[in-house]
Motif scaffolding. Structure first.
Motif, PDB file in Angstrom:
ATOM      1  N   SER A   1      36.622  -2.321  90.941  1.00  0.00           N
ATOM      2  CA  SER A   1      37.968  -1.762  91.083  1.00  0.00           C
ATOM      3  C   SER A   1      38.824  -2.705  91.926  1.00  0.00           C
ATOM      4  O   SER A   1      38.448  -3.070  93.036  1.00  0.00           O
ATOM      5  N   MET A   2      39.958  -3.102  91.373  1.00  0.00           N
ATOM      6  CA  MET A   2      40.861  -4.026  92.068  1.00  0.00           C
ATOM      7  C   MET A   2      42.229  -3.379  92.226  1.00  0.00           C
ATOM      8  O   MET A   2      42.768  -2.784  91.288  1.00  0.00           O
ATOM      9  N   PRO A   3      42.821  -3.492  93.414  1.00  0.00           N
ATOM     10  CA  PRO A   3      44.171  -2.929  93.608  1.00  0.00           C
ATOM     11  C   PRO A   3      45.231  -3.857  93.007  1.00  0.00           C
ATOM     12  O   PRO A   3      45.057  -5.073  92.941  1.00  0.00           O
ATOM     13  N   CYS A   4      46.324  -3.257  92.559  1.00  0.00           N
ATOM     14  CA  CYS A   4      47.502  -4.020  92.122  1.00  0.00           C
ATOM     15  C   CYS A   4      48.438  -4.128  93.319  1.00  0.00           C
ATOM     16  O   CYS A   4      49.111  -3.139  93.671  1.00  0.00           O
ATOM     17  N   PRO A   5      48.494  -5.265  93.985  1.00  0.00           N
ATOM     18  CA  PRO A   5      49.227  -5.337  95.260  1.00  0.00           C
ATOM     19  C   PRO A   5      50.730  -5.174  95.128  1.00  0.00           C
ATOM     20  O   PRO A   5      51.394  -4.853  96.105  1.00  0.00           O
ATOM     21  N   GLN A   6      51.297  -5.394  93.925  1.00  0.00           N
ATOM     22  CA  GLN A   6      52.749  -5.315  93.785  1.00  0.00           C
ATOM     23  C   GLN A   6      53.206  -4.109  92.969  1.00  0.00           C
ATOM     24  O   GLN A   6      54.396  -3.948  92.707  1.00  0.00           O
ATOM     25  N   THR A   7      52.249  -3.254  92.545  1.00  0.00           N
ATOM     26  CA  THR A   7      52.582  -2.112  91.698  1.00  0.00           C
ATOM     27  C   THR A   7      52.260  -0.808  92.415  1.00  0.00           C
ATOM     28  O   THR A   7      51.226  -0.695  93.076  1.00  0.00           O
ATOM     29  N   VAL A   8      53.143   0.181  92.274  1.00  0.00           N
ATOM     30  CA  VAL A   8      52.918   1.514  92.841  1.00  0.00           C
ATOM     31  C   VAL A   8      53.062   2.538  91.726  1.00  0.00           C
ATOM     32  O   VAL A   8      53.763   2.309  90.722  1.00  0.00           O
ATOM     33  N   LEU A   9      52.385   3.657  91.901  1.00  0.00           N
ATOM     34  CA  LEU A   9      52.458   4.771  90.956  1.00  0.00           C
ATOM     35  C   LEU A   9      53.238   5.912  91.600  1.00  0.00           C
ATOM     36  O   LEU A   9      52.873   6.388  92.677  1.00  0.00           O
ATOM     37  N   LEU A  10      54.305   6.351  90.944  1.00  0.00           N
ATOM     38  CA  LEU A  10      55.094   7.486  91.423  1.00  0.00           C
ATOM     39  C   LEU A  10      54.660   8.731  90.664  1.00  0.00           C
ATOM     40  O   LEU A  10      54.617   8.727  89.421  1.00  0.00           O
ATOM     41  N   THR A  11      54.314   9.787  91.387  1.00  0.00           N
ATOM     42  CA  THR A  11      53.854  11.028  90.759  1.00  0.00           C
ATOM     43  C   THR A  11      54.773  12.182  91.154  1.00  0.00           C
ATOM     44  O   THR A  11      55.567  12.080  92.099  1.00  0.00           O
ATOM     45  N   GLY A  12      54.622  13.290  90.415  1.00  0.00           N
ATOM     46  CA  GLY A  12      55.412  14.487  90.711  1.00  0.00           C
ATOM     47  C   GLY A  12      56.858  14.386  90.272  1.00  0.00           C
ATOM     48  O   GLY A  12      57.744  14.982  90.902  1.00  0.00           O
ATOM     49  N   ILE A  13      57.115  13.651  89.198  1.00  0.00           N
ATOM     50  CA  ILE A  13      58.497  13.493  88.706  1.00  0.00           C
ATOM     51  C   ILE A  13      58.783  14.606  87.698  1.00  0.00           C
ATOM     52  O   ILE A  13      58.165  14.648  86.622  1.00  0.00           O
ATOM     53  N   PRO A  14      59.701  15.505  87.992  1.00  0.00           N
ATOM     54  CA  PRO A  14      60.003  16.600  87.047  1.00  0.00           C
ATOM     55  C   PRO A  14      60.899  16.110  85.919  1.00  0.00           C
ATOM     56  O   PRO A  14      61.583  15.087  86.018  1.00  0.00           O
ATOM     57  N   ASN A  15      60.901  16.862  84.838  1.00  0.00           N
ATOM     58  CA  ASN A  15      61.721  16.529  83.676  1.00  0.00           C
ATOM     59  C   ASN A  15      63.089  17.207  83.839  1.00  0.00           C
ATOM     60  O   ASN A  15      63.338  18.302  83.327  1.00  0.00           O
ATOM     61  N   VAL A  16      63.997  16.539  84.568  1.00  0.00           N
ATOM     62  CA  VAL A  16      65.287  17.160  84.898  1.00  0.00           C
ATOM     63  C   VAL A  16      66.449  16.513  84.162  1.00  0.00           C
ATOM     64  O   VAL A  16      67.571  17.027  84.224  1.00  0.00           O
ATOM     65  N   MET A  17      66.235  15.391  83.495  1.00  0.00           N
ATOM     66  CA  MET A  17      67.310  14.739  82.743  1.00  0.00           C
ATOM     67  C   MET A  17      66.696  13.836  81.682  1.00  0.00           C
ATOM     68  O   MET A  17      65.470  13.774  81.543  1.00  0.00           O
ATOM     69  N   GLU A  18      67.518  13.122  80.949  1.00  0.00           N
ATOM     70  CA  GLU A  18      67.051  12.225  79.918  1.00  0.00           C
ATOM     71  C   GLU A  18      66.119  11.155  80.519  1.00  0.00           C
ATOM     72  O   GLU A  18      66.386  10.647  81.621  1.00  0.00           O
ATOM     73  N   PRO A  19      65.027  10.818  79.832  1.00  0.00           N
ATOM     74  CA  PRO A  19      64.073   9.842  80.392  1.00  0.00           C
ATOM     75  C   PRO A  19      64.715   8.512  80.756  1.00  0.00           C
ATOM     76  O   PRO A  19      64.404   7.950  81.825  1.00  0.00           O
ATOM     77  N   GLU A  20      65.600   7.995  79.889  1.00  0.00           N
ATOM     78  CA  GLU A  20      66.215   6.690  80.184  1.00  0.00           C
ATOM     79  C   GLU A  20      67.075   6.768  81.441  1.00  0.00           C
ATOM     80  O   GLU A  20      67.045   5.869  82.298  1.00  0.00           O
ATOM     81  N   THR A  21      67.824   7.882  81.576  1.00  0.00           N
ATOM     82  CA  THR A  21      68.692   8.047  82.748  1.00  0.00           C
ATOM     83  C   THR A  21      67.873   8.199  84.017  1.00  0.00           C
ATOM     84  O   THR A  21      68.174   7.593  85.058  1.00  0.00           O
ATOM     85  N   LEU A  22      66.798   9.011  83.933  1.00  0.00           N
ATOM     86  CA  LEU A  22      65.953   9.222  85.104  1.00  0.00           C
ATOM     87  C   LEU A  22      65.248   7.920  85.502  1.00  0.00           C
ATOM     88  O   LEU A  22      65.117   7.611  86.698  1.00  0.00           O
ATOM     89  N   GLN A  23      64.828   7.123  84.526  1.00  0.00           N
ATOM     90  CA  GLN A  23      64.193   5.842  84.842  1.00  0.00           C
ATOM     91  C   GLN A  23      65.189   4.915  85.542  1.00  0.00           C
ATOM     92  O   GLN A  23      64.815   4.211  86.499  1.00  0.00           O
TER      93      GLN A  23
END
Length: 367
Positions: free
Chosen positions: A298-320
């Motif tokens: 198992s290797m960590p990605c030092p420059q990447t993070v995972l964001l969790t708990g994002i609700p579906n409150v608007m269009e995916p492109e806009t929320l991104q």
């Protein structure tokens, strides 16, 4: 006593006395003989007794000597048995070494066949030289599939320190305009990467690799190759499959039986009629590869993070876009973003990681 007869009594008495003297003398002689016989018997008895003692001693000595010889013989027998056992062990060891040598010989032979099975590739020296220390080892390009859950996003920053800051803060409040905002959690990304891979190769008895092929219609080429190598006068036989390798432009031809591939590869160069003209192709053995050892870590990605708990409150492109804007601001602990991928709730998506080294990671969408 004898009775006295009438006559001269003295003469008779004298005769009697003489008779008794004779008898007495006879008795004395007999007594001497008996004494001598007794003495002789006693001497013989003493001799026999002495001989018996000596024989008994000799028997004891012989018995002791026999026991000693028997013990020595048993010791020698045990030594011989031990030597026999040692020799058997040495023989087994030698047999094992011979088997190992035979296996090594077979492996070297297979490796030789593997080395000679590589299709020819024309190269041109352009005059550039370099140090042997800079030679690169064999490398594989990473192509790691990372499944994403719904309501998550992956963000790759240009700098590792920015990802570290985001992970240290953990919870982030992202404003979406007006009084609307969401709270997301930042988690590290770990990928399972191969650390060590060993691949055993062997020559396939059913397949051949055909190289040095002309540029022509693929279907026509495969058809004409199959026709050529299916004929017995060309050294071939019944063909099972004939496929093109798109990465190299070579063709893999598989026979139904295993009695044709070796002979064709040994001949190597074959004249085949392609597009109405004879063309010389090169036939080499086809190598089968099998992974014999695989170790991952198992290797960590030092420059990447995972964001969790994002609700579906608007269009995916806009929320991104809102997420990207928030985490680009230095005031929020962010920085320049290399790539971002958002997966809304209820959707299946996977990210493809091309590299997790110090270079920026590429994160691609894969539905």
């Amino acid at each position: 006593m004898e009775p006295l007869q009438a006559g001269d009594p003295l003469d008779e008495i004298k005769k009697l006395i003489d008779n008794y003297k004779k008898k007495h003398e006879q008795l004395l002689e007999e007594q001497k003989e008996l004494v001598a016989c007794r003495d002789m018997q006693q001497g013989l008895a003493a001799q026999f007794k002495d001989r018996a003692v000596k024989l008994a001693q000799k028997l004891k000595e012989e018995e002791r000597s026999y026991i000693e010889r028997l013990t020595d013989s048993e010791t020698q027998l045990n030594q011989l048995r031990q030597e026999e056992s040692d020799l058997k062990e040495k023989i087994q060891m030698i047999k094992a070494v011979l088997q190992e040598e035979e296996a090594q010989k077979k492996l070297l032979k297979e490796q030789t066949e593997v080395f000679t099975a590589v299709p020819e590739k024309k190269v041109v020296f352009l005059g550039s030289t370099g140090s042997a220390d800079t030679a690169q080892a064999f490398e594989m390009e990473a192509n790691i599939i990372y499944p994403m859950e719904g309501g998550t996003a992956l963000i790759t920053f240009e700098e590792e320190v920015v990802a570290t800051q985001i992970l240290a803060k953990k919870l982030h409040q992202v404003k979406l305009g007006g009084e609307c905002s969401i709270t997301v959690e930042a988690r590290p990304v770990h990928l399972m990467l191969p650390k060590a891979v060993e691949i055993n190769t062997d020559v396939c008895p059913h397949r051949i690799l055909i190289s040095n092929l002309p540029n022509m219609d693929i279907h026509t080429m495969l058809y004409e190759l199959e026709i050529h190598f299916s004929k017995s006068r060309n050294g071939g036989g019944e063909v099972d499959t004939c496929d093109l390798l798109p990465d190299s432009g070579n063709v893999v031809l598989k026979f139904v039986e295993d009695s044709y591939a070796k002979g064709l590869a040994e001949k190597e160069l074959h004249e085949v009629k392609l597009q109405g003209a004879k063309h010389t192709v090169r036939v080499t053995p086809f190598l089968n590869g099998k992974i014999s050892h695989f170790k991952a870590e198992s290797m960590p990605c030092p420059q990447t993070v995972l964001l969790t708990g994002i609700p579906n409150v608007m269009e995916p492109e806009t929320l991104q876009d809102e997420l990207e804007i928030h985490f680009q601001k230095f005031g929020n602990g962010g920085g320049e973003i290399e790539a971002i991928l958002y997966n809304p709730v209820g959707q299946d998506m996977s990210a493809v990681f091309k590299d997790i080294s110090s270079k920026p990671e590429e994160v691609e969408e894969q539905m």
